[in-house]
Scaffold this motif. Structure first.
Motif, mmCIF file in Angstrom:
data_model
loop_
_atom_site.group_PDB
_atom_site.id
_atom_site.type_symbol
_atom_site.label_atom_id
_atom_site.label_comp_id
_atom_site.label_asym_id
_atom_site.label_seq_id
_atom_site.Cartn_x
_atom_site.Cartn_y
_atom_site.Cartn_z
ATOM 1 N N ASP A 221 -1.285 -19.081 -1.257
ATOM 2 C CA ASP A 221 -1.964 -18.328 -0.202
ATOM 3 C C ASP A 221 -2.587 -17.070 -0.808
ATOM 4 O O ASP A 221 -2.385 -16.751 -1.976
ATOM 5 N N ARG A 222 -3.361 -16.366 0.003
ATOM 6 C CA ARG A 222 -4.060 -15.185 -0.501
ATOM 7 C C ARG A 222 -3.077 -14.091 -0.912
ATOM 8 O O ARG A 222 -3.289 -13.390 -1.911
ATOM 9 N N HIS A 223 -2.005 -13.933 -0.157
ATOM 10 C CA HIS A 223 -1.024 -12.886 -0.469
ATOM 11 C C HIS A 223 -0.429 -13.102 -1.865
ATOM 12 O O HIS A 223 -0.312 -12.151 -2.654
ATOM 13 N N ASP A 231 -6.974 -9.912 -9.714
ATOM 14 C CA ASP A 231 -8.395 -10.097 -10.002
ATOM 15 C C ASP A 231 -8.811 -11.560 -9.959
ATOM 16 O O ASP A 231 -9.767 -11.971 -10.619
ATOM 17 N N TRP A 232 -8.118 -12.392 -9.162
ATOM 18 C CA TRP A 232 -8.377 -13.832 -9.145
ATOM 19 C C TRP A 232 -9.821 -14.164 -8.774
ATOM 20 O O TRP A 232 -10.377 -15.168 -9.238
ATOM 21 N N LEU A 252 -10.089 -20.607 0.357
ATOM 22 C CA LEU A 252 -9.961 -19.217 -0.099
ATOM 23 C C LEU A 252 -11.126 -18.817 -0.995
ATOM 24 O O LEU A 252 -11.703 -17.720 -0.844
ATOM 25 N N TRP A 253 -11.481 -19.679 -1.934
ATOM 26 C CA TRP A 253 -12.560 -19.346 -2.870
ATOM 27 C C TRP A 253 -13.916 -19.337 -2.160
ATOM 28 O O TRP A 253 -14.773 -18.526 -2.478
#
Length: 362
Positions: A221-223, A231-232, A252-253
């Motif tokens: 997940d984003r968290h 810095d993904w 997400l991306w």
């Protein structure tokens, strides 16, 4: 003069052998009794390979080291092969990523996880012994590293670590900066656990983090990304895992506006509607052409309408003269309704139609 007519006819023993082998070829039968004598021929053909080692990696997971025979041209880290194993007299195919160093070309390592109690993977994990002969396709797949100098993010889950391990074994962690998040249920389920942990201890630029979901860790997940790899969004990312994880990452991306930095390798193709033979875009890789197949159109006919002149014989699925390699996508047998979506297998284009986008080695 027709060039085919100028070719000398095979001697009568060869003609007799071919007659008895029809509709298969003499090569098909030779591969069963003398695999070492079987050579690869055209695109989509198989190379014989001997199993020289078999090692247990984790629960239900085994690595097979193979020595391919003549004609093998090696692989790039992250690619896969279609492995054919003879079970009860039938060559059964399954795709597996190569997990070994691509700088070593005389042998390759395939790491197999058996998720069920039956099938090809279970046979390879439980039964196939060192010394056995198998067949493999040429290496294929675009899940390989690019030359972009940005730091990298590796995301893997379960046996999805296999192509990632191929990249790491081939020197990806020797230079540059890599963050690797690997998901597994429990610590004992982590494939290549010792090798990955040792690599993280020995290489300052390789940051490895296990996410054990059975012990309370959250799924992707984003968290988690923001916490472990802040810095993904700026990194080139390679991801291999189950479909749910891939769907989450794509969302997400895409939301972050960096979908082009996400490179995905799937365990299997997305599910295809079994009720339809809906046609679609057909790419003929070897000739560099493409065409749109109408619903229910035989792929041989689509190829001819695109200006190709593929080999064929009966046009009824009997002689196998038109066999070609399915590179990607799904096709359905117009006679039986059977759906085929395993990359690298041979199909009969005269009796198969496209189910969505398809790529063929024609």
């Amino acid at each position: 003069m027709n060039s085919a007519a100028a070719l000398p006819k095979p001697a009568w023993p060869q003609r007799l052998a071919r007659a008895f082998a029809f509709p298969r070829t003499t090569r098909d039968y030779t591969s069963l009794v003398a695999p070492r004598l079987t050579k690869a021929d055209r695109a989509g053909a198989r190379f014989t390979a001997r199993v020289i080692d078999a090692t247990t990696e984790a629960t239900g997971t085994r690595s097979l080291t193979l020595r391919p025979g003549r004609g093998w041209r090696g692989h790039r880290a992250g690619q896969f092969v279609t492995l054919y194993v003879n079970i009860d007299g039938v060559w059964r195919p399954r795709c597996y990523s190569i997990s070994s160093d691509d700088r070593v070309q005389k042998t390759i390592r395939l790491t197999v996880h058996a998720a069920s109690d039956a099938g090809v993977s279970r046979y390879l994990v439980d039964t196939l012994a060192a010394g056995a002969w198998v067949q493999i396709s040429p290496a294929a797949g675009d899940f390989v590293l690019n030359d972009i100098a940005a730091p990298r993010l590796f995301l893997s889950a379960g046996s999805g670590v296999t192509p990632i391990m191929g990249m790491l074994a081939s020197g990806a962690a020797d230079s540059g900066e890599i963050c690797h998040l690997h998901y597994a249920r429990h610590r004992d389920d982590v494939i290549f656990a010792d090798a990955l942990r040792a690599m993280a201890a020995a290489r300052p630029g390789y940051h490895y983090c296990e996410q054990l979901t059975g012990d309370g860790a959250a799924h992707l997940d984003r968290h988690t990304l923001d916490r472990l790899c802040p810095d993904w969004r700026d990194r080139e990312t390679w991801l291999c895992g189950p479909e749910r994880m891939l769907g989450t990452a794509e969302a997400l991306w895409t939301e972050a506006g960096v979908r082009d930095r996400l490179h995905i390798e799937r365990f299997s193709l997305p599910m295809v509607d079994d009720s339809a033979v809906g046609g679609g875009e057909v790419e003929f890789v070897a000739s560099g052409r493409s065409a749109v197949a109408r619903p229910g159109a035989a792929l041989l006919q689509v190829a001819e309408q695109a200006g190709l002149n593929p080999a064929y014989g009966c046009r009824m699925g009997i002689c196998h003269s038109c066999d070609c390699q399915l590179r990607s996508g799904a096709v359905r047998d117009l006679r039986t309704g059977k759906l085929t979506q395993t990359p690298g297998v041979l199909i009969q284009p005269c009796v198969n139609a496209a189910v969505g986008p398809v790529s063929l080695d024609l």
